[in-house]
Design a protein around this motif. Structure first.
Motif, PDB file in Angstrom:
ATOM      1  N   VAL A  60       0.838  -1.203   0.000  1.00  0.00           N
ATOM      2  CA  VAL A  60       0.000   0.000   0.000  1.00  0.00           C
ATOM      3  C   VAL A  60       0.873   1.253   0.000  1.00  0.00           C
ATOM      4  CG1 VAL A  60      -1.733   1.301   1.283  1.00  0.00           C
ATOM      5  CG2 VAL A  60      -1.886  -1.190   1.168  1.00  0.00           C
ATOM      6  N   PHE A  61       1.868   1.296   0.890  1.00  0.00           N
ATOM      7  CA  PHE A  61       2.727   2.477   0.990  1.00  0.00           C
ATOM      8  C   PHE A  61       3.520   2.701  -0.293  1.00  0.00           C
ATOM      9  CE2 PHE A  61       2.979   1.573   5.817  1.00  0.00           C
ATOM     10  CZ  PHE A  61       1.785   2.240   6.014  1.00  0.00           C
ATOM     11  N   HIS A  62       4.134   1.653  -0.797  1.00  0.00           N
ATOM     12  CA  HIS A  62       4.987   1.808  -1.971  1.00  0.00           C
ATOM     13  C   HIS A  62       4.193   2.082  -3.240  1.00  0.00           C
ATOM     14  CE1 HIS A  62       8.632  -0.404  -0.016  1.00  0.00           C
ATOM     15  NE2 HIS A  62       8.590   0.876   0.282  1.00  0.00           N
ATOM     16  N   LYS A  63       2.943   1.679  -3.268  1.00  0.00           N
ATOM     17  CA  LYS A  63       2.094   1.998  -4.414  1.00  0.00           C
ATOM     18  C   LYS A  63       1.996   3.504  -4.602  1.00  0.00           C
ATOM     19  CE  LYS A  63      -2.593   1.337  -6.234  1.00  0.00           C
ATOM     20  NZ  LYS A  63      -3.928   0.719  -5.983  1.00  0.00           N
ATOM     21  N   HIS A  64       2.107   4.244  -3.487  1.00  0.00           N
ATOM     22  CA  HIS A  64       2.029   5.703  -3.529  1.00  0.00           C
ATOM     23  C   HIS A  64       3.411   6.344  -3.365  1.00  0.00           C
ATOM     24  CE1 HIS A  64      -2.363   5.579  -3.417  1.00  0.00           C
ATOM     25  NE2 HIS A  64      -2.246   4.618  -2.523  1.00  0.00           N
ATOM     26  N   ASN A  65       4.471   5.548  -3.615  1.00  0.00           N
ATOM     27  CA  ASN A  65       5.854   6.032  -3.536  1.00  0.00           C
ATOM     28  C   ASN A  65       6.189   6.619  -2.167  1.00  0.00           C
ATOM     29  OD1 ASN A  65       6.652   5.393  -6.248  1.00  0.00           O
ATOM     30  ND2 ASN A  65       5.402   7.125  -6.935  1.00  0.00           N
ATOM     31  N   THR A  66       5.623   6.028  -1.122  1.00  0.00           N
ATOM     32  CA  THR A  66       5.863   6.482   0.244  1.00  0.00           C
ATOM     33  C   THR A  66       6.950   5.627   0.884  1.00  0.00           C
ATOM     34  OG1 THR A  66       3.555   7.167   0.464  1.00  0.00           O
ATOM     35  CG2 THR A  66       4.814   6.866   2.499  1.00  0.00           C
ATOM     36  N   PRO A  67       8.025   6.241   1.394  1.00  0.00           N
ATOM     37  CA  PRO A  67       9.099   5.450   2.016  1.00  0.00           C
ATOM     38  C   PRO A  67       8.682   4.880   3.366  1.00  0.00           C
ATOM     39  CG  PRO A  67       9.548   7.784   2.258  1.00  0.00           C
ATOM     40  CD  PRO A  67       8.335   7.676   1.377  1.00  0.00           C
ATOM     41  N   ILE A  68       9.280   3.759   3.717  1.00  0.00           N
ATOM     42  CA  ILE A  68       9.009   3.066   4.974  1.00  0.00           C
ATOM     43  C   ILE A  68      10.311   2.948   5.755  1.00  0.00           C
ATOM     44  CG2 ILE A  68       8.239   0.897   6.034  1.00  0.00           C
ATOM     45  CD1 ILE A  68       6.692   0.358   3.414  1.00  0.00           C
ATOM     46  N   GLN A  77      16.048  -7.236  -0.388  1.00  0.00           N
ATOM     47  CA  GLN A  77      14.779  -6.610  -0.754  1.00  0.00           C
ATOM     48  C   GLN A  77      14.688  -5.187  -0.205  1.00  0.00           C
ATOM     49  OE1 GLN A  77      11.407  -7.778  -2.496  1.00  0.00           O
ATOM     50  NE2 GLN A  77      12.135  -5.672  -2.579  1.00  0.00           N
ATOM     51  N   ILE A  78      15.068  -4.990   1.053  1.00  0.00           N
ATOM     52  CA  ILE A  78      14.987  -3.657   1.656  1.00  0.00           C
ATOM     53  C   ILE A  78      15.981  -2.708   0.995  1.00  0.00           C
ATOM     54  CG2 ILE A  78      15.287  -2.351   3.798  1.00  0.00           C
ATOM     55  CD1 ILE A  78      14.291  -4.827   5.303  1.00  0.00           C
ATOM     56  N   ARG A  79      17.162  -3.211   0.650  1.00  0.00           N
ATOM     57  CA  ARG A  79      18.129  -2.373  -0.069  1.00  0.00           C
ATOM     58  C   ARG A  79      17.542  -1.887  -1.394  1.00  0.00           C
ATOM     59  NH1 ARG A  79      22.290  -5.569  -3.304  1.00  0.00           N
ATOM     60  NH2 ARG A  79      20.322  -5.749  -4.443  1.00  0.00           N
ATOM     61  N   ASP A  80      16.858  -2.773  -2.100  1.00  0.00           N
ATOM     62  CA  ASP A  80      16.244  -2.374  -3.366  1.00  0.00           C
ATOM     63  C   ASP A  80      15.159  -1.325  -3.144  1.00  0.00           C
ATOM     64  OD1 ASP A  80      17.926  -4.159  -4.578  1.00  0.00           O
ATOM     65  OD2 ASP A  80      16.406  -5.724  -4.860  1.00  0.00           O
ATOM     66  N   TRP A  81      14.371  -1.484  -2.086  1.00  0.00           N
ATOM     67  CA  TRP A  81      13.343  -0.482  -1.771  1.00  0.00           C
ATOM     68  C   TRP A  81      13.982   0.845  -1.369  1.00  0.00           C
ATOM     69  CZ3 TRP A  81      10.324  -4.477   1.609  1.00  0.00           C
ATOM     70  CH2 TRP A  81       9.502  -5.255   0.776  1.00  0.00           C
ATOM     71  N   HIS A  82      15.126   0.784  -0.705  1.00  0.00           N
ATOM     72  CA  HIS A  82      15.848   2.014  -0.353  1.00  0.00           C
ATOM     73  C   HIS A  82      16.197   2.801  -1.615  1.00  0.00           C
ATOM     74  CE1 HIS A  82      18.780   4.702   1.502  1.00  0.00           C
ATOM     75  NE2 HIS A  82      19.668   4.300   0.607  1.00  0.00           N
ATOM     76  N   GLY A  83      16.691   2.096  -2.634  1.00  0.00           N
ATOM     77  CA  GLY A  83      17.047   2.766  -3.873  1.00  0.00           C
ATOM     78  C   GLY A  83      15.852   3.282  -4.644  1.00  0.00           C
ATOM     79  N   ARG A  84      14.730   2.570  -4.568  1.00  0.00           N
ATOM     80  CA  ARG A  84      13.561   2.944  -5.362  1.00  0.00           C
ATOM     81  C   ARG A  84      12.641   3.926  -4.647  1.00  0.00           C
ATOM     82  NH1 ARG A  84       9.414  -1.348  -8.326  1.00  0.00           N
ATOM     83  NH2 ARG A  84       8.088   0.219  -9.326  1.00  0.00           N
ATOM     84  N   TYR A  85      12.436   3.718  -3.333  1.00  0.00           N
ATOM     85  CA  TYR A  85      11.458   4.529  -2.601  1.00  0.00           C
ATOM     86  C   TYR A  85      12.067   5.372  -1.477  1.00  0.00           C
ATOM     87  CZ  TYR A  85       8.319   1.127  -4.798  1.00  0.00           C
ATOM     88  OH  TYR A  85       7.665   0.326  -5.696  1.00  0.00           O
ATOM     89  N   ASP A 131      13.420   3.868   1.359  1.00  0.00           N
ATOM     90  CA  ASP A 131      13.208   3.164   2.624  1.00  0.00           C
ATOM     91  C   ASP A 131      14.462   3.216   3.499  1.00  0.00           C
ATOM     92  OD1 ASP A 131      10.849   2.558   1.388  1.00  0.00           O
ATOM     93  OD2 ASP A 131      10.884   0.432   1.891  1.00  0.00           O
ATOM     94  N   ALA A 132      14.249   3.126   4.815  1.00  0.00           N
ATOM     95  CA  ALA A 132      15.343   3.170   5.782  1.00  0.00           C
ATOM     96  C   ALA A 132      15.231   1.986   6.736  1.00  0.00           C
ATOM     97  CB  ALA A 132      15.316   4.488   6.553  1.00  0.00           C
ATOM     98  N   VAL A 133      16.268   1.799   7.559  1.00  0.00           N
ATOM     99  CA  VAL A 133      16.341   0.665   8.479  1.00  0.00           C
ATOM    100  C   VAL A 133      16.641   1.161   9.886  1.00  0.00           C
ATOM    101  CG1 VAL A 133      17.532  -1.490   9.042  1.00  0.00           C
ATOM    102  CG2 VAL A 133      17.182  -0.847   6.646  1.00  0.00           C
ATOM    103  N   ALA A 134      15.928   0.616  10.873  1.00  0.00           N
ATOM    104  CA  ALA A 134      16.222   0.836  12.286  1.00  0.00           C
ATOM    105  C   ALA A 134      16.290  -0.528  12.967  1.00  0.00           C
ATOM    106  CB  ALA A 134      15.162   1.723  12.938  1.00  0.00           C
TER     107      ALA A 134
END
Length: 288
Positions: free
Chosen positions: A146-154, A169-177, A179-182
């Motif tokens: 849902v979030f990534h459909k609207h280009n919203t980072p997580i 997978q998260i690294r790829d989302w970081h590059g595209r959207y 996304d960050a990691v905690a």
């Protein structure tokens, strides 16, 4: 380049600037090759070891930019260029941070509720052995779409077990959207009677948390994304964090704690955090 960790992003405020921090056990030199419009380094380069900081000025807002740096090992002359996502906020701006969490719950057995805890490939999320547990990544993925459909980072609040499975997978989302990691430590199942803050000293907490942090960072370094985390979370199964928990987080290099569960009345441990991280450490209106 070995022994170097990079920030996941650079965030600044108009008029106050931004700080770029690279962590390295070796002596390194940082040079800014280019930055978003309106940002300039206060010095052309900086050299050091440990946490090496370089200050940038910020004159304009920037919704989505890139800062490119060159980092050189001053002993070996090995160097690499890195692109870091950059944002600059205006004064007194507010924003929403969308966080998805998933960590191993030691002792949790989802088999009695198998219809709810299956992967997309219809296999239960299980870990073998007495110290095993289970995590909720399959559920986090449903909201991710849902979030990534609207280009919203997580921001992914995860432990090392989830990182081992999902780092690529998260690294790829970081590059595209963006996304960050905690980091989110292990949990110890529902109705947990263990309280880290009461049963452990600060040094014991550091010893318990450090291997998990290093394993998480190692998982992402293995995907050519040598990051470090600035934020650590805690959930209801960990045990109420207080001063010792905060001291351990600070000693491990974390700058913030994320609490989960503002008012959780009807299930699990019925926790009432109502603040970050938990009850004792509430934000106050006068601080903002």
């Amino acid at each position: 380049m070995q022994n170097v960790q990079y920030p996941q992003s650079i965030v600044g405020i108009v008029g106050k600037g931004a700080t770029l921090v690279v962590r390295s056990t070796d002596s390194i030199r940082i040079e800014v090759l280019n930055a978003p419009d309106g940002m300039r380094p206060r010095t052309t380069e900086v050299t050091g070891a440990g946490e090496v900081s370089l200050e940038l000025t910020a004159r304009n807002r920037c919704e989505s930019g890139i800062t490119r740096i060159r980092v050189t090992n001053t002993n070996t002359n090995e160097s690499e260029e890195v692109a870091i996502p950059t944002k600059v906020w205006g004064p007194r701006m507010s924003f929403v941070c969308l966080v998805q969490s998933s960590n191993v719950h030691i002792g949790w057995d989802p088999r009695p509720m198998a219809q709810y805890y299956r992967r997309d490939d219809d296999e239960l999320v299980m870990y073998p052995g007495d110290s095993g547990g289970n995590h909720a990544w399959v559920h986090a993925r449903k909201l991710e779409r849902v979030f990534h459909k609207h280009n919203t980072p997580i921001t992914w609040l995860i432990d090392d077990a989830v990182a081992e499975e999902q780092a690529t997978q998260i690294r790829d989302w970081h590059g595209r959207y963006g996304d960050a990691v905690a980091f989110l430590p292990r949990s110890f199942f529902y109705y947990n009677k263990r309280n880290y803050n009461l049963t452990s000293g600060t040094d014991e907490l550091i010893d318990a948390l450090r291997p998990q942090v290093r394993a998480l960072e190692s998982a992402f370094a293995g995907t050519d994304w040598p990051l470090y985390c600035r934020t650590m979370g805690a959930d209801q199964w960990v045990g109420s964090p207080g001063t010792r928990f905060v001291e351990a987080a600070d000693a491990l290099g974390f700058e913030g704690l994320w609490g989960i569960g503002y008012d959780h009345d009807t299930c699990d441990t019925s926790m009432y955090h109502k603040g970050t991280p938990w009850d004792v450490y509430k934000p106050r209106q006068g601080n903002f």
